[in-house]
Structures are given as C-alpha cells and as structure tokens.
Scaffold this active site. Structure first.
Site, PDB file in Angstrom:
ATOM      1  N   SER A  61       0.834  -1.212   0.000  1.00 24.95           N
ATOM      2  CA  SER A  61       0.000   0.000   0.000  1.00 24.95           C
ATOM      3  C   SER A  61       0.867   1.260   0.000  1.00 24.95           C
ATOM      4  O   SER A  61       0.480   2.281  -0.567  1.00 24.95           O
ATOM      5  CB  SER A  61      -0.945   0.006   1.208  1.00 24.95           C
ATOM      6  N   THR A  98      -3.834  -0.691  10.091  1.00 21.93           N
ATOM      7  CA  THR A  98      -2.406  -0.969  10.131  1.00 21.93           C
ATOM      8  C   THR A  98      -1.779  -0.291  11.345  1.00 21.93           C
ATOM      9  O   THR A  98      -1.793   0.938  11.458  1.00 21.93           O
ATOM     10  CB  THR A  98      -1.730  -0.479   8.832  1.00 21.93           C
ATOM     11  N   SER A 147      -4.577   1.881   3.241  1.00 17.97           N
ATOM     12  CA  SER A 147      -4.470   0.730   4.138  1.00 17.97           C
ATOM     13  C   SER A 147      -5.611  -0.218   3.844  1.00 17.97           C
ATOM     14  O   SER A 147      -6.769   0.124   4.086  1.00 17.97           O
ATOM     15  CB  SER A 147      -4.533   1.180   5.606  1.00 17.97           C
ATOM     16  N   GLY A 148      -5.297  -1.376   3.313  1.00 21.64           N
ATOM     17  CA  GLY A 148      -6.345  -2.347   3.006  1.00 21.64           C
ATOM     18  C   GLY A 148      -7.236  -2.629   4.196  1.00 21.64           C
ATOM     19  O   GLY A 148      -8.456  -2.592   4.110  1.00 21.64           O
ATOM     20  N   SER A 149      -6.632  -2.856   5.341  1.00 25.17           N
ATOM     21  CA  SER A 149      -7.391  -3.201   6.546  1.00 25.17           C
ATOM     22  C   SER A 149      -7.974  -1.987   7.242  1.00 25.17           C
ATOM     23  O   SER A 149      -8.952  -2.097   7.985  1.00 25.17           O
ATOM     24  CB  SER A 149      -6.480  -3.932   7.540  1.00 25.17           C
ATOM     25  N   GLY A 150      -7.365  -0.823   7.030  1.00 27.71           N
ATOM     26  CA  GLY A 150      -7.790   0.370   7.747  1.00 27.71           C
ATOM     27  C   GLY A 150      -7.378   0.345   9.204  1.00 27.71           C
ATOM     28  O   GLY A 150      -7.815   1.182   9.990  1.00 27.71           O
ATOM     29  N   GLU A 155      -4.366  -3.615  -3.784  1.00 25.59           N
ATOM     30  CA  GLU A 155      -3.361  -2.638  -4.206  1.00 25.59           C
ATOM     31  C   GLU A 155      -3.512  -2.263  -5.679  1.00 25.59           C
ATOM     32  O   GLU A 155      -3.449  -1.080  -6.023  1.00 25.59           O
ATOM     33  CB  GLU A 155      -1.946  -3.169  -3.951  1.00 25.59           C
TER      34      GLU A 155
END
Length: 178
Positions: free
Chosen positions: A44, A88, A83-86, A145
């Site tokens: 990311s 990180t 951030s994929g997870s939100g 991504e």
C-alpha cells in the site's frame, strides 16, 4: 488460461462497485489543503507513492510520511493513508497526530469501517466488503493494491482533464536528479 485477462477482469469487477464520485471528493480535499501528506505500509505504501508522485507532477505540495525531510503536519493540511485493513498498527499514530493538530484525514481501504475510517473526514472504500476473496493467482492483497492504483490513476486523469494539465507541464516538474 490468459492470466493478464484474469487479473484485469478481477480488477474491473472491483472497480465497477467502487464509488467513482469519491475521486472528486478526494481531489477537492487535496485542492483545499495547505499541504498533502501521503503514506501507507508495505505494498500500500508503494501505491501511495505512485499517487504522491502524480500529485507533485500536477503542482501540489506533497510529502511522504516517514521521510527524514517531511515537515510537521498542521491544521489545514491533509493526510491520505492507503491501508487495506484500515487498521495498520504502524499507521495509527499518524492518524492520531493528524487529528490532534486539526489536519483532515482521508483513508483509502477495502473496509468502510475501521480504526482509521471511523475518524476519517473521507473514507474511500475500494470495492465492497465481499470484493476480496482469496483468489489463486492474485496473492496477499494484490487485488486491493492494484485496484487502488487504478482508482487513484483515474483520479489523476480526472485532475488532468479538469485543470487542463499538459504532458509538457507535468514533465517540467518531474524529478531531474534521478
């Protein structure tokens, strides 16, 4: 199997369910900001660097978080985190600092609700909650991504058209010490 078509089809399906109007909202925040700070972690971070570079080419004052020459963030500035997870862990202190000084926060994530998203001024959810199943041939988050990279390149295309930017003008700003 045509692996390139497989990947492109998957990315298209993710982008088809992504709210395109969020690109306009993102660009409005960048335009209104005194300065823009951008960051992420892992892959990311690489995507965030693409976007930061394009904004610099478009004439904006942009810094990557974590660099030794990055100035202090302050009120009126904008922090954009990918951030994929939100959630990180290494990025959460940046969220706290930005919010504590009155900067605005944009979170680009695969989740509409997360530790970061829940305090953000703008959340851009790439895809939907069910857009990212494990997919053989696209390991370890590459769906997020790559679709985020394309979403942000689309935002840059929107900016180029809206501001009448030219290839020559953007090249004049491109780094010449590389």
């Amino acid at each position: 199997m045509d692996h390139q078509k497989f990947i492109l089809d998957k990315l298209a399906s993710i982008l088809d369910v992504t709210d395109k109007s969020k690109a306009t909202e993102l660009l409005a925040l960048v335009e209104a900001a005194g300065r823009t700070f951008i960051g992420g972690a892992g892959r990311s971070l690489l995507v965030s660097r693409f976007f930061a570079m394009r904004l610099v080419h478009a004439g904006y004052n942009v810094s990557m978080i974590g660099e030794v020459v990055t100035p202090a963030i302050k009120a009126g500035d904008l922090l954009i985190l990918v951030s994929g997870s939100g959630g990180t862990e290494t990025l959460l202190p940046f969220v706290k600092k930005a919010k504590s000084v009155g900067a605005k926060l944009v979170v680009i994530s695969m989740k509409k609700s997360s530790a970061m998203a829940d305090v953000a001024d703008l959340v851009i959810q790439v895809g939907q909650d069910d857009s990212f199943p494990l997919t053989k041939g696209m390991p370890m988050g590459s769906q997020f991504e790559l679709s985020t990279l394309i979403f942000l390149e689309g935002a840059i295309s929107e900016l180029i058209h809206a501001k009448g930017l030219t290839e020559e003008g953007m090249r004049a700003i491109h780094a010449n010490l590389e």
